[in-house]
Design an enzyme around this catalytic site. Structure first.
Site, mmCIF file in Angstrom:
data_model
loop_
_atom_site.group_PDB
_atom_site.id
_atom_site.type_symbol
_atom_site.label_atom_id
_atom_site.label_comp_id
_atom_site.label_asym_id
_atom_site.label_seq_id
_atom_site.Cartn_x
_atom_site.Cartn_y
_atom_site.Cartn_z
ATOM 1 N N THR A 146 0.846 -1.191 0.000
ATOM 2 C CA THR A 146 0.000 0.000 0.000
ATOM 3 C C THR A 146 0.886 1.247 0.000
ATOM 4 O OG1 THR A 146 -1.700 -1.187 1.183
ATOM 5 C CG2 THR A 146 -1.821 1.209 1.265
ATOM 6 N N CYS A 162 -2.722 -1.789 9.132
ATOM 7 C CA CYS A 162 -3.210 -1.176 7.890
ATOM 8 C C CYS A 162 -3.965 0.124 8.140
ATOM 9 C CB CYS A 162 -4.075 -2.174 7.138
ATOM 10 S SG CYS A 162 -3.170 -3.663 6.720
ATOM 11 N N LYS A 213 -2.016 3.253 9.922
ATOM 12 C CA LYS A 213 -0.913 3.843 9.153
ATOM 13 C C LYS A 213 -1.410 4.348 7.787
ATOM 14 C CE LYS A 213 1.336 -0.033 6.806
ATOM 15 N NZ LYS A 213 0.998 0.288 5.434
ATOM 16 N N PHE A 230 -6.404 -6.341 -1.305
ATOM 17 C CA PHE A 230 -7.514 -6.057 -0.395
ATOM 18 C C PHE A 230 -7.692 -7.216 0.586
ATOM 19 C CE2 PHE A 230 -8.324 -3.641 -4.295
ATOM 20 C CZ PHE A 230 -8.415 -2.364 -3.764
HETATM 21 C C1 UGA Z 1 -7.836 -4.189 6.189
HETATM 22 C C2 UGA Z 1 -8.842 -4.217 5.027
HETATM 23 O O1 UGA Z 1 -10.100 -4.744 5.485
HETATM 24 C C3 UGA Z 1 -8.319 -5.058 3.859
HETATM 25 O O2 UGA Z 1 -9.224 -4.987 2.770
HETATM 26 C C4 UGA Z 1 -6.949 -4.513 3.436
HETATM 27 O O3 UGA Z 1 -6.386 -5.271 2.397
HETATM 28 C C5 UGA Z 1 -6.004 -4.535 4.628
HETATM 29 O O4 UGA Z 1 -6.566 -3.744 5.694
HETATM 30 C C6 UGA Z 1 -4.677 -3.976 4.188
HETATM 31 O O5 UGA Z 1 -4.624 -2.797 3.847
HETATM 32 O O6 UGA Z 1 -3.721 -4.732 4.099
HETATM 33 P P1 UGA Z 1 -7.204 -5.856 8.163
HETATM 34 O O7 UGA Z 1 -6.282 -4.788 8.650
HETATM 35 O O8 UGA Z 1 -6.733 -7.255 8.109
HETATM 36 O O9 UGA Z 1 -7.731 -5.520 6.691
HETATM 37 O O10 UGA Z 1 -8.442 -5.830 9.161
HETATM 38 P P2 UGA Z 1 -10.019 -5.584 9.069
HETATM 39 O O11 UGA Z 1 -10.724 -6.861 9.000
HETATM 40 O O12 UGA Z 1 -10.346 -4.584 8.024
HETATM 41 O O13 UGA Z 1 -10.267 -4.934 10.502
HETATM 42 C C7 UGA Z 1 -9.588 -3.725 10.877
HETATM 43 C C8 UGA Z 1 -9.932 -3.336 12.284
HETATM 44 O O14 UGA Z 1 -11.256 -2.836 12.377
HETATM 45 C C9 UGA Z 1 -9.838 -4.464 13.324
HETATM 46 O O15 UGA Z 1 -9.173 -3.975 14.470
HETATM 47 C C10 UGA Z 1 -11.281 -4.787 13.639
HETATM 48 O O16 UGA Z 1 -11.464 -5.292 14.939
HETATM 49 C C11 UGA Z 1 -11.926 -3.409 13.481
HETATM 50 N N1 UGA Z 1 -13.371 -3.458 13.177
HETATM 51 C C12 UGA Z 1 -13.813 -3.993 12.017
HETATM 52 C C13 UGA Z 1 -14.267 -2.929 14.102
HETATM 53 O O17 UGA Z 1 -13.879 -2.429 15.176
HETATM 54 N N2 UGA Z 1 -15.604 -2.962 13.798
HETATM 55 C C14 UGA Z 1 -16.072 -3.483 12.647
HETATM 56 O O18 UGA Z 1 -17.319 -3.469 12.436
HETATM 57 C C15 UGA Z 1 -15.161 -4.021 11.728
#
Ligand code: UGA
Length: 442
Positions: free
Chosen positions: A121, A263, A266, A151
């Site tokens: 990214t 992700c 940052k 993604f």
């Molecule tokens: C995120 C994106 O979802 C991916 O599409 C992307 O490729 C990735 O970043 C990246 O840039 O590499 P990720 O960091 O693995 O993926 O995690 P997510 O599943 O998106 O969750 C992110 C955070 O949001 C977590 O801490 C999760 O607990 C929190 N979250 C998520 C909430 O607090 N509430 C929600 O309803 C959903």
């Protein structure tokens, strides 16, 4: 097709294993020789569902190879992916040194024309910068730059690699776009991923915009939680009602402890710095981050309120990773909460199904327990900090027996509040009314 991967982390490894699964010959390189040795012996550098099996399949079929030699990656490759880290600088901007070094290393050993793909990214404009940098190299072959943002979600990276919703490819070169289309052909077509083709800058920007928008949804839910607490409403039901509208969608509207990981935090600040540098003050991005910090502080206050004085109190913190399904604790809101509680004088004992070791590395003062029961033993408050499914099935009556006080602060709204109350706990969720402990005979 012969493919090279530079950088074997949370992006490089699933990409390499998935492309090998699709039938390509993949050579993946990392400068960390211990990591390469471990991978060649089937041992994974981090926990990721189904990764071990996919890597084993690649190694057994000889379609996947791991190496420390960049020459092995470039030799004969039609496509080389740059999957190195882009950590934040103190200013919040992305540090692109590793990207530059990787590109230069590949360029210096390339033996034939190849497509150089930016998968890390990066801020919009990085591909253009890379093209300019290539002009300085003494190239004997032609390197074409493409942006192909990932993604992948941690914890679901294997699934997302094999079943992507979209494949976004940015390039100004029709030939490079054609090569990328051939590479991903098995994932396209009826019922498969949507193919989206743009210029490089648009692809790069779309990645930052996607993560920022998902973070916006999470922060919107957390701001709503604050309002629901003041109004006596239920944030989960508000999110359900909003999410029933397909224009809004229910996903990423779960209020709680906020977002973390390597992700969103940052990428949000890098996106903000980029916009600023381009001349636009994207203040909304700052507000998203502020609400996210407020989410941790709000849960801290709930615990403090439940405990009265934090000194001499043992807090059992269930969940240390930044989200379920991963052992990744980088910028985990759970650890931010643990740090805050320890500074407040509490003893914090954490437990995570996968992340105990990483949590101790990231927060050295933190105690970790080998089991949920060991964490609960003698605790004054049970805090659910990460929504691992296994915590949902917690035997609350047994937990009540093990603990000194019967108090639960559910920072992820995971447990059944009525069941907690029936087991004798006072139950404090996020963004909805607390439930008092039900005593014998009530
Ligand atoms: C995120 C994106 O979802 C991916 O599409 C992307 O490729 C990735 O970043 C990246 O840039 O590499 P990720 O960091 O693995 O993926 O995690 P997510 O599943 O998106 O969750 C992110 C955070 O949001 C977590 O801490 C999760 O607990 C929190 N979250 C998520 C909430 O607090 N509430 C929600 O309803 C959903």
């Amino acid at each position: 097709m012969q493919v090279g991967i530079v950088g074997i982390g949370h992006v490089g490894l699933p990409t390499a294993a998935a492309l090998a699964h699709l039938g390509h010959q993949v050579v993946a390189m990392d400068s960390d020789s211990e990591k390469i040795d471990a991978l060649n012996h089937g041992s994974m550098p981090f926990f990721e569902e189904d990764m071990e099996a996919l890597v084993a399949e690649g190694l057994n079929s000889s379609r996947l190879r791991f190496t420390t030699a960049v020459a092995a990656v470039a030799d004969g490759a039609e496509v080389v992916f740059i999957c190195v880290g882009t950590p934040p600088r103190a200013s919040g901007e992305a540090n692109l040194q590793a990207v530059e070094q990787a590109a230069e290393a590949v360029a210096s050993v390339a033996t034939g024309d190849l497509v150089l793909v930016g998968k890390s990214t990066v801020p919009a404009g990085t591909g253009d910068r890379l093209l300019r940098a290539l002009e300085h190299y003494k190239l004997k072959v032609k390197l074409t730059v493409v942006s192909n943002p990932e993604f992948l979600r941690e914890g679901k990276a294997v699934y997302d690699s094999l079943h992507p919703s979209r494949i976004l490819v940015g390039s100004d070169s029709p030939d490079a776009l054609e090569v990328m289309r051939r590479l991903y052909e098995p994932l396209l077509g009826e019922g498969g991923a949507e193919w989206i083709q743009t210029d490089i800058r648009t692809a790069e920007l779309a990645k930052h915009a996607s993560n920022a928008f998902l973070a916006l949804k999470v922060s919107f839910a957390n701001a709503m939680a604050r309002v629901c607490e003041l109004a006596g409403a239920d944030v989960t039901l508000v999110a359900d009602a909003m999410g029933a509208d397909p224009r809004i969608g229910r996903s990423f509207l779960n209020a709680g402890l906020g977002y973390g990981g390597y992700c969103f935090p940052k990428d949000l600040s890098a996106f903000h710095r980029l916009a600023e540098r381009l001349g636009y003050d994207f203040r909304l991005l700052e507000e998203i981050a502020r609400i996210n910090e407020e989410a941790v502080e709000s849960v801290y206050k709930k615990i403090e309120d439940a405990m009265w004085n934090l000194e001499q109190k043992k807090i059992a913190l269930l969940g240390l990773s930044f989200k379920p399904g991963t052992d990744d604790t980088r910028l985990s809101p759970s650890l931010a909460l643990a740090e805050r509680l320890m500074a407040g004088g509490a003893e914090v004992v954490g437990f995570d199904p996968q992340a105990n070791e990483n949590a101790q590395r990231d927060l050295p003062g933190l105690k970790v327990a080998e089991s949920i029961e060991a964490a609960l033993e003698g605790a004054h408050c049970l805090v659910i900090a990460t929504d691992w499914p296994e915590f949902k099935d917690l035997n609350l009556r047994e937990a009540a027996e093990l603990m000194t006080f019967r108090a639960i602060v559910d920072a992820r709204n995971l447990l059944d509040g009525d069941a907690a109350s029936a087991a004798g706990f006072s139950y404090v969720p996020v963004g909805k009314p607390s439930i008092k402990a039900r005593r014998e005979g009530e």
